[in-house]
Design an enzyme around this catalytic site. Structure first.
Site, PDB file in Angstrom:
ATOM      1  N   TYR A  61       0.850  -1.193   0.000  1.00 40.56           N
ATOM      2  CA  TYR A  61       0.000   0.000   0.000  1.00 40.56           C
ATOM      3  C   TYR A  61       0.891   1.251   0.000  1.00 40.56           C
ATOM      4  O   TYR A  61       1.404   1.670   1.037  1.00 40.56           O
ATOM      5  CB  TYR A  61      -0.940   0.008   1.203  1.00 40.56           C
ATOM      6  CG  TYR A  61      -1.910  -1.175   1.261  1.00 40.56           C
ATOM      7  CD1 TYR A  61      -2.203  -1.937   0.118  1.00 40.56           C
ATOM      8  CD2 TYR A  61      -2.538  -1.532   2.443  1.00 40.56           C
ATOM      9  CE1 TYR A  61      -3.086  -3.009   0.167  1.00 40.56           C
ATOM     10  CE2 TYR A  61      -3.437  -2.601   2.500  1.00 40.56           C
ATOM     11  CZ  TYR A  61      -3.690  -3.340   1.360  1.00 40.56           C
ATOM     12  OH  TYR A  61      -4.570  -4.398   1.422  1.00 40.56           O
ATOM     13  N   HIS A 130      -0.259 -12.054   0.571  1.00 44.22           N
ATOM     14  CA  HIS A 130      -1.264 -11.157  -0.025  1.00 44.22           C
ATOM     15  C   HIS A 130      -1.876 -11.758  -1.294  1.00 44.22           C
ATOM     16  O   HIS A 130      -3.068 -11.675  -1.520  1.00 44.22           O
ATOM     17  CB  HIS A 130      -0.564  -9.831  -0.355  1.00 44.22           C
ATOM     18  CG  HIS A 130      -1.449  -8.637  -0.463  1.00 44.22           C
ATOM     19  ND1 HIS A 130      -0.959  -7.364  -0.398  1.00 44.22           N
ATOM     20  CD2 HIS A 130      -2.781  -8.503  -0.657  1.00 44.22           C
ATOM     21  CE1 HIS A 130      -1.954  -6.500  -0.531  1.00 44.22           C
ATOM     22  NE2 HIS A 130      -3.068  -7.168  -0.697  1.00 44.22           N
ATOM     23  N   SER A 209     -12.875  -5.042   1.569  1.00 41.82           N
ATOM     24  CA  SER A 209     -13.844  -4.262   0.761  1.00 41.82           C
ATOM     25  C   SER A 209     -15.293  -4.650   1.096  1.00 41.82           C
ATOM     26  O   SER A 209     -16.113  -4.879   0.192  1.00 41.82           O
ATOM     27  CB  SER A 209     -13.564  -4.423  -0.744  1.00 41.82           C
ATOM     28  OG  SER A 209     -12.253  -4.043  -1.066  1.00 41.82           O
ATOM     29  N   PRO A 210     -15.657  -4.699   2.393  1.00 44.10           N
ATOM     30  CA  PRO A 210     -17.031  -5.092   2.756  1.00 44.10           C
ATOM     31  C   PRO A 210     -18.066  -4.061   2.328  1.00 44.10           C
ATOM     32  O   PRO A 210     -19.252  -4.368   2.279  1.00 44.10           O
ATOM     33  CB  PRO A 210     -16.969  -5.226   4.282  1.00 44.10           C
ATOM     34  CG  PRO A 210     -15.886  -4.290   4.692  1.00 44.10           C
ATOM     35  CD  PRO A 210     -14.859  -4.357   3.592  1.00 44.10           C
ATOM     36  N   GLY A 214     -16.742   1.290  -1.285  1.00 45.04           N
ATOM     37  CA  GLY A 214     -17.528   2.519  -1.113  1.00 45.04           C
ATOM     38  C   GLY A 214     -18.853   2.492  -1.867  1.00 45.04           C
ATOM     39  O   GLY A 214     -19.773   3.237  -1.539  1.00 45.04           O
TER      40      GLY A 214
HETATM   41  N1  LIG Z   1      -6.294  -8.462   0.652  1.00 41.93           N
HETATM   42  C1  LIG Z   1      -6.547  -7.698  -0.366  1.00 41.93           C
HETATM   43  O1  LIG Z   1      -6.237  -8.020  -1.507  1.00 41.93           O
HETATM   44  C2  LIG Z   1      -7.233  -6.386  -0.150  1.00 41.93           C
HETATM   45  C3  LIG Z   1      -7.787  -5.690  -1.234  1.00 41.93           C
HETATM   46  C4  LIG Z   1      -8.432  -4.481  -0.984  1.00 41.93           C
HETATM   47  C5  LIG Z   1      -8.502  -3.976   0.330  1.00 41.93           C
HETATM   48  N2  LIG Z   1      -7.930  -4.675   1.351  1.00 41.93           N
HETATM   49  C6  LIG Z   1      -8.009  -4.190   2.736  1.00 41.93           C
HETATM   50  O2  LIG Z   1      -9.375  -4.046   3.094  1.00 41.93           O
HETATM   51  C7  LIG Z   1      -9.633  -2.748   3.581  1.00 41.93           C
HETATM   52  C8  LIG Z   1     -11.060  -2.323   3.253  1.00 41.93           C
HETATM   53  O3  LIG Z   1     -11.333  -2.448   1.878  1.00 41.93           O
HETATM   54  P1  LIG Z   1     -11.486  -1.171   0.930  1.00 41.93           P
HETATM   55  O4  LIG Z   1     -10.945   0.033   1.612  1.00 41.93           O
HETATM   56  O5  LIG Z   1     -10.940  -1.582  -0.381  1.00 41.93           O
HETATM   57  O6  LIG Z   1     -13.050  -1.050   0.688  1.00 41.93           O
HETATM   58  P2  LIG Z   1     -14.321  -0.765   1.597  1.00 41.93           P
HETATM   59  O7  LIG Z   1     -13.984  -0.871   3.015  1.00 41.93           O
HETATM   60  O8  LIG Z   1     -15.391  -1.597   1.025  1.00 41.93           O
HETATM   61  O9  LIG Z   1     -14.666   0.754   1.216  1.00 41.93           O
HETATM   62  C9  LIG Z   1     -13.780   1.800   1.446  1.00 41.93           C
HETATM   63  C10 LIG Z   1     -14.357   3.046   0.808  1.00 41.93           C
HETATM   64  O10 LIG Z   1     -15.607   3.356   1.410  1.00 41.93           O
HETATM   65  C11 LIG Z   1     -15.590   4.666   1.956  1.00 41.93           C
HETATM   66  N3  LIG Z   1     -16.340   4.594   3.221  1.00 41.93           N
HETATM   67  C12 LIG Z   1     -16.019   3.899   4.339  1.00 41.93           C
HETATM   68  N4  LIG Z   1     -16.954   4.045   5.272  1.00 41.93           N
HETATM   69  C13 LIG Z   1     -17.904   4.837   4.741  1.00 41.93           C
HETATM   70  C14 LIG Z   1     -19.136   5.349   5.217  1.00 41.93           C
HETATM   71  N5  LIG Z   1     -19.577   5.057   6.444  1.00 41.93           N
HETATM   72  N6  LIG Z   1     -19.870   6.156   4.390  1.00 41.93           N
HETATM   73  C15 LIG Z   1     -19.446   6.436   3.137  1.00 41.93           C
HETATM   74  N7  LIG Z   1     -18.287   5.973   2.632  1.00 41.93           N
HETATM   75  C16 LIG Z   1     -17.524   5.190   3.427  1.00 41.93           C
HETATM   76  C17 LIG Z   1     -14.146   5.014   2.120  1.00 41.93           C
HETATM   77  O11 LIG Z   1     -13.927   6.382   1.964  1.00 41.93           O
HETATM   78  P3  LIG Z   1     -13.186   7.288   3.117  1.00 41.93           P
HETATM   79  O12 LIG Z   1     -11.882   6.647   3.371  1.00 41.93           O
HETATM   80  O13 LIG Z   1     -13.065   8.606   2.447  1.00 41.93           O
HETATM   81  O14 LIG Z   1     -14.114   7.262   4.278  1.00 41.93           O
HETATM   82  C18 LIG Z   1     -13.472   4.253   0.965  1.00 41.93           C
HETATM   83  O15 LIG Z   1     -13.558   5.006  -0.218  1.00 41.93           O
HETATM   84  C19 LIG Z   1      -8.529  -1.897   2.935  1.00 41.93           C
HETATM   85  O16 LIG Z   1      -8.305  -0.696   3.640  1.00 41.93           O
HETATM   86  C20 LIG Z   1      -7.361  -2.839   2.972  1.00 41.93           C
HETATM   87  O17 LIG Z   1      -6.738  -2.792   4.251  1.00 41.93           O
HETATM   88  C21 LIG Z   1      -7.321  -5.877   1.118  1.00 41.93           C
END
Ligand SMILES: NC(=O)c1ccc[n+]([C@@H]2O[C@H](COP(=O)([O-])OP(=O)(O)OC[C@H]3O[C@@H](n4cnc5c(N)ncnc54)[C@H](OP(=O)(O)O)[C@@H]3O)[C@@H](O)[C@H]2O)c1
Length: 337
Positions: A61, A130, A209-210, A214
Site C-alpha cells: 500500500y 497477499h 472491501s465489505p 464505497g
Molecule cells: N487483501 C486484499 O487483496 C485487499 C484488497 C483491498 C482492500 N484490502 C483491505 O481491506 C480494507 C477495506 O477495503 P477497501 O478500503 O478496499 O473497501 P471498503 O472498506 O469496502 O470501502 C472503502 C471506501 O468506502 C468509503 N467509506 C467507508 N466508510 C464509509 C461510510 N460510512 N460512508 C461512506 N463511505 C464510506 C471510504 O472512503 P473514506 O476513506 O473517504 O471514508 C473508501 O472510499 C482496505 O483498507 C485494505 O486494508 C485488502
C-alpha cells in the site's frame, strides 16, 4: 484505555481475540484519492476508543508508505492493537497499479524485515501472504512463514485470496488464523469453496472491501467525482454502463435503512457480519475509512441484526452485479477455482 463497545471474535483456533470489526488502513495512503493524514490519525484513535483492535495494512500500500504512516500509532498503542500486514505484491515505480507477485523464500525474508523496520516493531501479529504466486508450491511458502513464527518475527499466519484447496494444503504445514478475501453484498464468490474450507479448518474470515470499495454506501457509485489516480477508475463495477446498473441494485438495501434507522453502509456491514451466523465461522470485516465520523458509523453497524426476511431480500443482489471485482480475475482465488 479503550472504551470497548463492540463485541470480540477470535481469529482461528489459537489466534488473537479482536474487535469484531477491524479497520482497513489502505486508503489512508493509497488507492482512493488524496490522503488526509490528520483525519486518518484521528480515525485510528477513534477506532481504538470504539474497540477496534485489528488494523490492516500491507507493504504494497503505497510501496511502504502505509506501514510508515501507521508506525507511530502502532508504537503508541503496541499492547492494544493487532497489527496485520502482508507480503507478495509490489509494483514498478513507474506503474503503481501493475502487480508483481512473489512467494519465494528470499523474497518473504526480505519483505518481513522491511515491514518490521517500517512499522518500528519487533513482531508482526498477523502476517498474510497477499497473493498467490502459482510458481511456488503453497506448502513451501507457508513453510517459510512458519519459520518466521518460530523465529519470533511473526505471531500468526494469514492468507489472502487463496482457494479452498490452497487453504487446505497450507493448513497441513502450519495453523492459519485468517483468510482475507473480498466479501460483501456485491462479492460472494468465496462462499463456494473458501468459506466451507475455512469453517472446516477453524480459520476466521476477514472480509476486505465489505463496503464494495464505497459503492454500497451510495457515496461513490461511479467515477465522475474520483481523483485521476483513484484505483476505482480501473474497477469494472464502477465504470461505464455497469455503474448505473449496479447503483440500481442498492434499492433493496435502501428499503431496510428506515426500519433500522441506519445508513446504506451500515446495512451492508451488518449483512457481512451476519455471515458469521449464516456460515458458522468467525467473521471480522475490515471496512476502510479515513474519517472519524465514518468509523463511528461503521462500528455502530455491529449492533444491527437483520431478520431472516431481510437477509432474503438482499440475497439476489450479488448474482445481478455487473462487472467483475477486478479487471483481471486471475488476481483472485475465483480465477483459480
Ligand atoms: N487483501 C486484499 O487483496 C485487499 C484488497 C483491498 C482492500 N484490502 C483491505 O481491506 C480494507 C477495506 O477495503 P477497501 O478500503 O478496499 O473497501 P471498503 O472498506 O469496502 O470501502 C472503502 C471506501 O468506502 C468509503 N467509506 C467507508 N466508510 C464509509 C461510510 N460510512 N460512508 C461512506 N463511505 C464510506 C471510504 O472512503 P473514506 O476513506 O473517504 O471514508 C473508501 O472510499 C482496505 O483498507 C485494505 O486494508 C485488502
Amino acid at each position: 484505555m479503550t472504551d470497548s463497545n463492540i463485541p470480540t471474535a477470535r481469529l482461528g483456533g489459537d489466534g488473537p481475540e479482536v474487535g469484531v470489526q477491524g479497520l482497513g488502513c489502505m486508503g489512508m495512503s493509497w488507492a482512493y484519492g488524496p490522503v488526509d493524514t490528520d483525519a486518518s490519525r484521528a480515525t485510528l484513535e477513534r477506532a481504538l476508543e470504539l474497540g477496534v483492535t485489528l488494523y490492516d495494512t500491507a507493504d504494497a500500500y503505497g510501496a511502504g508508505d502505509n506501514e510508515r504512516f501507521l508506525a507511530p500509532f502502532f508504537q503508541a498503542h503496541r499492547d492494544e492493537v493487532v497489527i496485520a500486514t502482508k507480503f507478495a505484491l509490489s509494483s514498478p515505480p513507474d506503474a503503481p497499479f501493475r502487480r508483481i507477485i512473489r512467494n519465494d523464500a528470499p523474497y518473504i525474508r526480505e519483505s518481513v524485515e522491511a515491514s518490521l523496520r517500517r512499522l518500528g516493531v519487533d513482531v508482526i501479529d498477523l502476517y498474510y501472504m497477499h497473493r498467490r504466486d502459482v510458481n511456488v508450491p503453497i506448502e513451501e511458502t507457508v513453510g517459510v512463514m512458519a519459520d518466521l513464527v518460530r523465529e519470533g518475527k511473526v505471531k500468526h499466519l494469514g492468507l489472502s485470496e487463496v482457494t479452498g484447496d490452497e487453504l487446505r494444503a497450507a493448513r497441513t504445514v502450519h495453523p492459519i488464523a485468517a483468510v482475507q478475501s473480498e466479501w460483501s453484498l456485491f462479492s460472494r464468490d468465496i462462499e463456494a469453496g473458501v468459506v466451507p474450507a475455512a469453517r472446516e479448518l477453524g480459520v476466521a474470515l476477514v472480509p476486505y472491501s465489505p463496503l464494495g470499495r464505497g459503492f454500497l454506501t451510495g457515496a461513490v457509485t461511479g467515477t465522475d467525482t474520483l481523483a485521476a489516480d483513484d484505483f476505482r477508475h480501473r474497477q469494472p463495477r464502477f465504470t461505464g454502463d455497469n455503474a448505473a446498473a449496479n447503483a440500481a441494485l442498492l434499492d433493496p438495501v435502501r428499503t431496510l435503512v428506515e426500519a433500522h434507522d441506519a445508513t446504506l453502509g451500515q446495512i451492508a456491514l451488518a449483512w457481512v457480519q451476519q455471515r458469521a451466523q449464516v456460515h458458522g465461522l468467525p467473521v471480522v470485516p475490515i471496512p476502510g475509512t479515513r474519517k472519524p465520523a465514518r468509523v463511528e458509523e461503521n462500528t455502530a453497524a455491529t449492533r444491527i441484526v437483520l431478520t431472516d426476511a431481510e437477509l432474503s431480500l438482499l440475497e439476489p443482489i450479488a448474482e445481478k452485479v455487473a462487472g467483475d471485482r477486478y479487471a483481471d480475475m486471475t488476481f483472485t482465488s475465483a480465477g483459480r477455482e
